[in-house]
Design an enzyme around this catalytic site. Sequence first.
Site, mmCIF file in Angstrom:
data_model
loop_
_atom_site.group_PDB
_atom_site.id
_atom_site.type_symbol
_atom_site.label_atom_id
_atom_site.label_comp_id
_atom_site.label_asym_id
_atom_site.label_seq_id
_atom_site.Cartn_x
_atom_site.Cartn_y
_atom_site.Cartn_z
ATOM 1 N N THR A 55 -23.538 7.339 33.529
ATOM 2 C CA THR A 55 -24.741 8.296 33.740
ATOM 3 C C THR A 55 -25.829 7.584 33.174
ATOM 4 O OG1 THR A 55 -23.789 10.349 33.152
ATOM 5 C CG2 THR A 55 -26.179 10.390 33.391
ATOM 6 N N LYS A 66 -26.852 13.763 39.517
ATOM 7 C CA LYS A 66 -25.950 13.895 38.195
ATOM 8 C C LYS A 66 -26.918 14.480 37.042
ATOM 9 C CE LYS A 66 -23.268 13.354 34.818
ATOM 10 N NZ LYS A 66 -22.523 14.380 34.394
ATOM 11 N N LYS A 108 -29.431 11.091 25.573
ATOM 12 C CA LYS A 108 -29.681 10.351 26.517
ATOM 13 C C LYS A 108 -30.070 10.756 27.872
ATOM 14 C CE LYS A 108 -25.963 8.440 28.334
ATOM 15 N NZ LYS A 108 -25.551 8.708 29.833
HETATM 16 N N1 LIG Z 1 -17.584 12.251 27.910
HETATM 17 C C1 LIG Z 1 -17.938 12.910 28.872
HETATM 18 O O1 LIG Z 1 -17.478 14.189 29.020
HETATM 19 C C2 LIG Z 1 -18.792 12.607 30.242
HETATM 20 C C3 LIG Z 1 -18.688 13.282 31.342
HETATM 21 C C4 LIG Z 1 -19.299 12.941 32.491
HETATM 22 C C5 LIG Z 1 -20.240 11.650 32.317
HETATM 23 N N2 LIG Z 1 -20.282 10.648 31.018
HETATM 24 C C6 LIG Z 1 -21.073 9.485 31.139
HETATM 25 O O2 LIG Z 1 -20.027 8.878 31.237
HETATM 26 C C7 LIG Z 1 -20.583 7.295 30.199
HETATM 27 C C8 LIG Z 1 -19.257 7.141 29.564
HETATM 28 O O3 LIG Z 1 -19.095 8.405 28.675
HETATM 29 P P1 LIG Z 1 -18.038 8.189 27.366
HETATM 30 O O4 LIG Z 1 -17.975 9.660 26.855
HETATM 31 O O5 LIG Z 1 -16.787 7.564 27.806
HETATM 32 O O6 LIG Z 1 -19.078 7.236 26.273
HETATM 33 P P2 LIG Z 1 -18.205 6.536 25.184
HETATM 34 O O7 LIG Z 1 -17.101 7.100 24.561
HETATM 35 O O8 LIG Z 1 -19.512 6.240 24.270
HETATM 36 O O9 LIG Z 1 -17.744 5.105 25.601
HETATM 37 C C9 LIG Z 1 -19.031 3.992 26.050
HETATM 38 C C10 LIG Z 1 -18.543 2.804 26.469
HETATM 39 O O10 LIG Z 1 -19.495 1.930 26.664
HETATM 40 C C11 LIG Z 1 -19.120 0.566 25.996
HETATM 41 N N3 LIG Z 1 -20.640 0.057 25.628
HETATM 42 C C12 LIG Z 1 -21.495 0.867 24.882
HETATM 43 N N4 LIG Z 1 -22.462 0.120 24.674
HETATM 44 C C13 LIG Z 1 -22.438 -1.144 25.373
HETATM 45 C C14 LIG Z 1 -23.072 -2.504 25.511
HETATM 46 N N5 LIG Z 1 -24.554 -2.503 24.776
HETATM 47 N N6 LIG Z 1 -22.349 -3.417 26.110
HETATM 48 C C15 LIG Z 1 -21.105 -3.390 26.587
HETATM 49 N N7 LIG Z 1 -20.414 -2.047 26.679
HETATM 50 C C16 LIG Z 1 -21.166 -1.026 25.935
HETATM 51 C C17 LIG Z 1 -18.429 1.042 24.799
HETATM 52 O O11 LIG Z 1 -17.697 -0.070 24.423
HETATM 53 P P3 LIG Z 1 -17.146 -0.035 22.928
HETATM 54 O O12 LIG Z 1 -15.667 0.630 23.040
HETATM 55 O O13 LIG Z 1 -17.192 -1.579 22.555
HETATM 56 O O14 LIG Z 1 -18.041 0.841 21.986
HETATM 57 C C18 LIG Z 1 -17.453 2.035 25.656
HETATM 58 O O15 LIG Z 1 -16.526 1.421 26.247
HETATM 59 C C19 LIG Z 1 -21.855 7.632 29.756
HETATM 60 O O16 LIG Z 1 -22.584 7.348 30.731
HETATM 61 C C20 LIG Z 1 -21.877 9.392 29.689
HETATM 62 O O17 LIG Z 1 -23.052 10.086 29.850
HETATM 63 C C21 LIG Z 1 -19.404 11.367 30.055
#
Ligand SMILES: NC(=O)c1ccc[n+]([C@@H]2O[C@H](COP(=O)([O-])OP(=O)(O)OC[C@H]3O[C@@H](n4cnc5c(N)ncnc54)[C@H](OP(=O)(O)O)[C@@H]3O)[C@@H](O)[C@H]2O)c1
Length: 292
Positions: A96, A171, A239
Amino acid sequence: MKKIGFIGLGIMGEMMAKRLLNNGYELVVYNRTKEKILKLGDKGITPVESPAEIVKNCDITISMLADSKALENIAYDKNGIFNNLKNGFIHIDMSTVSPSTTLKLYSDYKKQGAYFIHAPVLGSKTQAGDGTLLIFAGGDKSAIEKCEEIFKVLGKKTWKFDSVEKATILKLAMNSMIATMIVALSQAFVLAEKSGIPKEIVLEVLENSALNSAMYQNKGKTIINGNFEPNFYVKHMLKDINLVLDLALDLKIPFPVISSIREMFVQTLSKYENEDYSAIYKTMAELAGIEI
Ligand SMILES: NC(=O)c1ccc[n+]([C@@H]2O[C@H](COP(=O)([O-])OP(=O)(O)OC[C@H]3O[C@@H](n4cnc5c(N)ncnc54)[C@H](OP(=O)(O)O)[C@@H]3O)[C@@H](O)[C@H]2O)c1
């Protein structure tokens, strides 16, 4: 064997990568924190040191990253995707992020004869694991068609758009509802509790009413159980609230509810940074003098 790239093994990315592996995909994987790749096991996995190596080894990659900055990093870094693009390469980003980021990537890749698809998802960790996400895919029709099998593995339905922006914005519209609903549920819980009515009764009434939703039932139960393990971090909800407000300002659309609840999420972030966004209930209960 179908070989594609995968970038970003956070809460969602890990589940989605496992789902693809279990459905016969071979993955070339990059994650900023290398050790997380071990969680996928070694069958069907080729870990790489940079997104550039994914472009070298695959024709399609998925990314699932924290925010716009993370996406821009893996795209525009020296060893990122953009500087190493090959003709016809497809990058599907499912995070997102902001409409300005997805539009920029779309037009930059196009100039290089490559494709950027924005395909954000509705659904969380469970739906990512069992392939029932709802997917909004925006970009060039021909590129989206080439990715249809991937979308079928990850989601139960995909809505397709001829512009990246429409997918990005749909989204954000959905997440504006999630933010509003968790506050509505927390408010009702706090008001009832403060007056001696248990949260369980509120949830039971909801279940029997026209107001009910799966979201209220799922989050209601985890709040009642005091379980704030992150499925969706508070920081990501904040965010998305900021993205919605920026977009609303650009489009000159009033968004009064989201504006007024933003501060409550900021307070929740300061105290419960590593918890689920439903921890907003705790902030509201504490302000009302309820012991949790
Ligand atoms: N969780 C949900 O229920 C959900 C549902 C729908 C959509 N989303 C969206 O999907 C996305 C991922 O969500 P998530 O819950 O999986 O998030 P998350 O657990 O915080 O994972 C974030 C990922 O991004 C990487 N990352 C963060 N900062 C970075 C940078 N500066 N450079 C390179 N890589 C970086 C992290 O790497 P590291 O491992 O090195 O930290 C990790 O692989 C987000 O945009 C979120 O809003 C989430």
